[in-house]
Design a protein around this motif. Structure first.
Motif, PDB file in Angstrom:
ATOM      1  N   ARG A 186     -46.529 -13.591  17.411  1.00  0.00           N
ATOM      2  CA  ARG A 186     -46.409 -15.053  17.523  1.00  0.00           C
ATOM      3  C   ARG A 186     -47.761 -15.732  17.358  1.00  0.00           C
ATOM      4  O   ARG A 186     -47.866 -16.781  16.745  1.00  0.00           O
ATOM      5  CB  ARG A 186     -45.793 -15.417  18.874  1.00  0.00           C
ATOM      6  CG  ARG A 186     -45.559 -16.883  19.025  1.00  0.00           C
ATOM      7  CD  ARG A 186     -44.892 -17.212  20.337  1.00  0.00           C
ATOM      8  NE  ARG A 186     -44.602 -18.617  20.377  1.00  0.00           N
ATOM      9  CZ  ARG A 186     -43.421 -19.118  20.623  1.00  0.00           C
ATOM     10  NH1 ARG A 186     -42.421 -18.319  20.867  1.00  0.00           N
ATOM     11  NH2 ARG A 186     -43.236 -20.407  20.647  1.00  0.00           N
ATOM     12  N   LEU A 187     -48.802 -15.126  17.885  1.00  0.00           N
ATOM     13  CA  LEU A 187     -50.131 -15.712  17.766  1.00  0.00           C
ATOM     14  C   LEU A 187     -50.661 -15.632  16.343  1.00  0.00           C
ATOM     15  O   LEU A 187     -51.417 -16.499  15.903  1.00  0.00           O
ATOM     16  CB  LEU A 187     -51.103 -15.021  18.724  1.00  0.00           C
ATOM     17  CG  LEU A 187     -50.858 -15.288  20.206  1.00  0.00           C
ATOM     18  CD1 LEU A 187     -51.802 -14.437  21.048  1.00  0.00           C
ATOM     19  CD2 LEU A 187     -51.043 -16.757  20.535  1.00  0.00           C
ATOM     20  N   LEU A 188     -50.275 -14.618  15.597  1.00  0.00           N
ATOM     21  CA  LEU A 188     -50.763 -14.442  14.239  1.00  0.00           C
ATOM     22  C   LEU A 188     -49.927 -15.185  13.205  1.00  0.00           C
ATOM     23  O   LEU A 188     -50.339 -15.313  12.057  1.00  0.00           O
ATOM     24  CB  LEU A 188     -50.808 -12.956  13.878  1.00  0.00           C
ATOM     25  CG  LEU A 188     -51.808 -12.121  14.678  1.00  0.00           C
ATOM     26  CD1 LEU A 188     -51.737 -10.663  14.260  1.00  0.00           C
ATOM     27  CD2 LEU A 188     -53.223 -12.655  14.508  1.00  0.00           C
ATOM     28  N   MET A 205     -39.664   4.197  34.477  1.00  0.00           N
ATOM     29  CA  MET A 205     -41.059   4.023  34.070  1.00  0.00           C
ATOM     30  C   MET A 205     -41.158   3.929  32.546  1.00  0.00           C
ATOM     31  O   MET A 205     -41.888   3.094  32.010  1.00  0.00           O
ATOM     32  CB  MET A 205     -41.916   5.181  34.580  1.00  0.00           C
ATOM     33  CG  MET A 205     -43.388   4.999  34.280  1.00  0.00           C
ATOM     34  SD  MET A 205     -44.110   3.534  35.035  1.00  0.00           S
ATOM     35  CE  MET A 205     -44.333   4.122  36.682  1.00  0.00           C
ATOM     36  N   ALA A 206     -40.399   4.741  31.837  1.00  0.00           N
ATOM     37  CA  ALA A 206     -40.402   4.700  30.369  1.00  0.00           C
ATOM     38  C   ALA A 206     -39.847   3.356  29.881  1.00  0.00           C
ATOM     39  O   ALA A 206     -40.418   2.745  28.967  1.00  0.00           O
ATOM     40  CB  ALA A 206     -39.581   5.856  29.805  1.00  0.00           C
ATOM     41  N   VAL A 207     -38.777   2.883  30.481  1.00  0.00           N
ATOM     42  CA  VAL A 207     -38.195   1.586  30.101  1.00  0.00           C
ATOM     43  C   VAL A 207     -39.200   0.471  30.374  1.00  0.00           C
ATOM     44  O   VAL A 207     -39.386  -0.436  29.550  1.00  0.00           O
ATOM     45  CB  VAL A 207     -36.869   1.338  30.853  1.00  0.00           C
ATOM     46  CG1 VAL A 207     -36.395  -0.094  30.685  1.00  0.00           C
ATOM     47  CG2 VAL A 207     -35.811   2.316  30.377  1.00  0.00           C
ATOM     48  N   PHE A 208     -39.885   0.541  31.496  1.00  0.00           N
ATOM     49  CA  PHE A 208     -40.898  -0.461  31.839  1.00  0.00           C
ATOM     50  C   PHE A 208     -41.986  -0.510  30.774  1.00  0.00           C
ATOM     51  O   PHE A 208     -42.340  -1.589  30.288  1.00  0.00           O
ATOM     52  CB  PHE A 208     -41.508  -0.141  33.207  1.00  0.00           C
ATOM     53  CG  PHE A 208     -42.729  -0.969  33.513  1.00  0.00           C
ATOM     54  CD1 PHE A 208     -42.598  -2.283  33.919  1.00  0.00           C
ATOM     55  CD2 PHE A 208     -44.007  -0.425  33.392  1.00  0.00           C
ATOM     56  CE1 PHE A 208     -43.715  -3.045  34.197  1.00  0.00           C
ATOM     57  CE2 PHE A 208     -45.121  -1.184  33.666  1.00  0.00           C
ATOM     58  CZ  PHE A 208     -44.985  -2.494  34.072  1.00  0.00           C
ATOM     59  N   TRP A 209     -42.528   0.640  30.387  1.00  0.00           N
ATOM     60  CA  TRP A 209     -43.605   0.654  29.402  1.00  0.00           C
ATOM     61  C   TRP A 209     -43.115   0.227  28.019  1.00  0.00           C
ATOM     62  O   TRP A 209     -43.835  -0.432  27.277  1.00  0.00           O
ATOM     63  CB  TRP A 209     -44.293   2.014  29.349  1.00  0.00           C
ATOM     64  CG  TRP A 209     -45.214   2.185  30.526  1.00  0.00           C
ATOM     65  CD1 TRP A 209     -45.064   3.031  31.561  1.00  0.00           C
ATOM     66  CD2 TRP A 209     -46.408   1.426  30.787  1.00  0.00           C
ATOM     67  NE1 TRP A 209     -46.088   2.860  32.466  1.00  0.00           N
ATOM     68  CE2 TRP A 209     -46.923   1.883  32.007  1.00  0.00           C
ATOM     69  CE3 TRP A 209     -47.071   0.417  30.120  1.00  0.00           C
ATOM     70  CZ2 TRP A 209     -48.092   1.358  32.568  1.00  0.00           C
ATOM     71  CZ3 TRP A 209     -48.237  -0.114  30.674  1.00  0.00           C
ATOM     72  CH2 TRP A 209     -48.735   0.363  31.879  1.00  0.00           C
ATOM     73  N   ILE A 210     -41.891   0.564  27.691  1.00  0.00           N
ATOM     74  CA  ILE A 210     -41.331   0.109  26.410  1.00  0.00           C
ATOM     75  C   ILE A 210     -41.237  -1.410  26.402  1.00  0.00           C
ATOM     76  O   ILE A 210     -41.593  -2.065  25.417  1.00  0.00           O
ATOM     77  CB  ILE A 210     -39.960   0.770  26.140  1.00  0.00           C
ATOM     78  CG1 ILE A 210     -40.156   2.253  25.816  1.00  0.00           C
ATOM     79  CG2 ILE A 210     -39.219   0.065  25.020  1.00  0.00           C
ATOM     80  CD1 ILE A 210     -38.871   3.044  25.761  1.00  0.00           C
ATOM     81  N   LEU A 211     -40.778  -2.000  27.488  1.00  0.00           N
ATOM     82  CA  LEU A 211     -40.686  -3.459  27.577  1.00  0.00           C
ATOM     83  C   LEU A 211     -42.063  -4.114  27.513  1.00  0.00           C
ATOM     84  O   LEU A 211     -42.231  -5.157  26.864  1.00  0.00           O
ATOM     85  CB  LEU A 211     -39.964  -3.873  28.858  1.00  0.00           C
ATOM     86  CG  LEU A 211     -38.472  -3.562  28.906  1.00  0.00           C
ATOM     87  CD1 LEU A 211     -37.905  -3.908  30.281  1.00  0.00           C
ATOM     88  CD2 LEU A 211     -37.732  -4.315  27.818  1.00  0.00           C
ATOM     89  N   VAL A 228     -43.176  -3.939  23.835  1.00  0.00           N
ATOM     90  CA  VAL A 228     -42.421  -4.902  23.026  1.00  0.00           C
ATOM     91  C   VAL A 228     -42.927  -6.318  23.285  1.00  0.00           C
ATOM     92  O   VAL A 228     -43.117  -7.106  22.347  1.00  0.00           O
ATOM     93  CB  VAL A 228     -40.903  -4.793  23.317  1.00  0.00           C
ATOM     94  CG1 VAL A 228     -40.138  -5.970  22.743  1.00  0.00           C
ATOM     95  CG2 VAL A 228     -40.371  -3.485  22.775  1.00  0.00           C
ATOM     96  N   PHE A 229     -43.185  -6.657  24.534  1.00  0.00           N
ATOM     97  CA  PHE A 229     -43.696  -7.978  24.878  1.00  0.00           C
ATOM     98  C   PHE A 229     -45.058  -8.227  24.226  1.00  0.00           C
ATOM     99  O   PHE A 229     -45.284  -9.297  23.654  1.00  0.00           O
ATOM    100  CB  PHE A 229     -43.803  -8.125  26.401  1.00  0.00           C
ATOM    101  CG  PHE A 229     -44.440  -9.417  26.823  1.00  0.00           C
ATOM    102  CD1 PHE A 229     -43.736 -10.599  26.757  1.00  0.00           C
ATOM    103  CD2 PHE A 229     -45.745  -9.443  27.281  1.00  0.00           C
ATOM    104  CE1 PHE A 229     -44.314 -11.798  27.141  1.00  0.00           C
ATOM    105  CE2 PHE A 229     -46.339 -10.636  27.666  1.00  0.00           C
ATOM    106  CZ  PHE A 229     -45.626 -11.808  27.592  1.00  0.00           C
ATOM    107  N   VAL A 230     -45.950  -7.260  24.288  1.00  0.00           N
ATOM    108  CA  VAL A 230     -47.279  -7.417  23.697  1.00  0.00           C
ATOM    109  C   VAL A 230     -47.179  -7.571  22.182  1.00  0.00           C
ATOM    110  O   VAL A 230     -47.847  -8.420  21.587  1.00  0.00           O
ATOM    111  CB  VAL A 230     -48.189  -6.231  24.085  1.00  0.00           C
ATOM    112  CG1 VAL A 230     -49.479  -6.236  23.283  1.00  0.00           C
ATOM    113  CG2 VAL A 230     -48.492  -6.263  25.575  1.00  0.00           C
ATOM    114  N   VAL A 231     -46.330  -6.766  21.537  1.00  0.00           N
ATOM    115  CA  VAL A 231     -46.164  -6.868  20.083  1.00  0.00           C
ATOM    116  C   VAL A 231     -45.620  -8.240  19.705  1.00  0.00           C
ATOM    117  O   VAL A 231     -46.095  -8.865  18.748  1.00  0.00           O
ATOM    118  CB  VAL A 231     -45.246  -5.735  19.562  1.00  0.00           C
ATOM    119  CG1 VAL A 231     -44.823  -5.977  18.135  1.00  0.00           C
ATOM    120  CG2 VAL A 231     -45.945  -4.395  19.698  1.00  0.00           C
TER     121      VAL A 231
END
Length: 81
Positions: A38-40, A21-27, A30-33
């Protein structure tokens, strides 16, 4: 004794689940960041990608009649084309 062994196995699975669960939330974070970064990011201007070469300028000037054939051919030789 059987109950004691079952409890130990239960905690092992719960610990692995918490790690996943921790690895999932870290990923996800990271994806959102990366997506926001990329958008900015400023986009490359098409002007720099489409900058005319020296040959293009000479061809345009020759076609417009700004320079004669002899001058055009001499300048093309000068630039190594």
């Amino acid at each position: 004794m059987w109950a004691y062994m079952m409890e130990g196995q239960g905690w092992g699975h719960m610990g692995a689940g918490m790690i996943f669960m921790a690895v999932f939330w870290i990923l996800v974070i990271v994806f959102v960041v990366m997506l926001v970064a990329r958008l900015l990011r400023p986009r490359a201007s098409n002007d720099t990608a489409q900058a005319p070469t020296v040959q293009d300028v000479l061809k345009r000037r020759y076609a417009a009649g700004e320079i004669g054939r002899d001058e055009y051919e001499q300048k093309m030789r000068d630039i190594g084309t």
